[in-house]
Design a protein around this motif. Sequence first.
Motif: not given
Length: 103
Positions: A1-25
Amino acid sequence: MPDVALRGARWLAQQTPDFYVLEHGTFATAAQAQSLIRVREELTNARVIMVKRAPSNGGRFRVISGPFRSPERAQNYKVRQNLPPQVAVRSVSSILDETITSP
């Protein structure tokens, strides 16, 4: 797994599950996803994540931004930034279910 994706996954895991994100592509490579972030000013704080299963387009890397407290706030941001219609509002929990969180 690329480091950038690992950092993104760690960031996402720290977010509140009932919040929302935008998926750009969705992209075939992490480099392609990072390229989108570099060329779009509104994506300065966007993250790259890696999905468990590639969809029919073959992409494994998604660009997401946020978080937003509600789908309405995410939609308002999308309108203010004049983002394309294909940018989707997704819950953090649904994105987490599809994301590889460890190498």
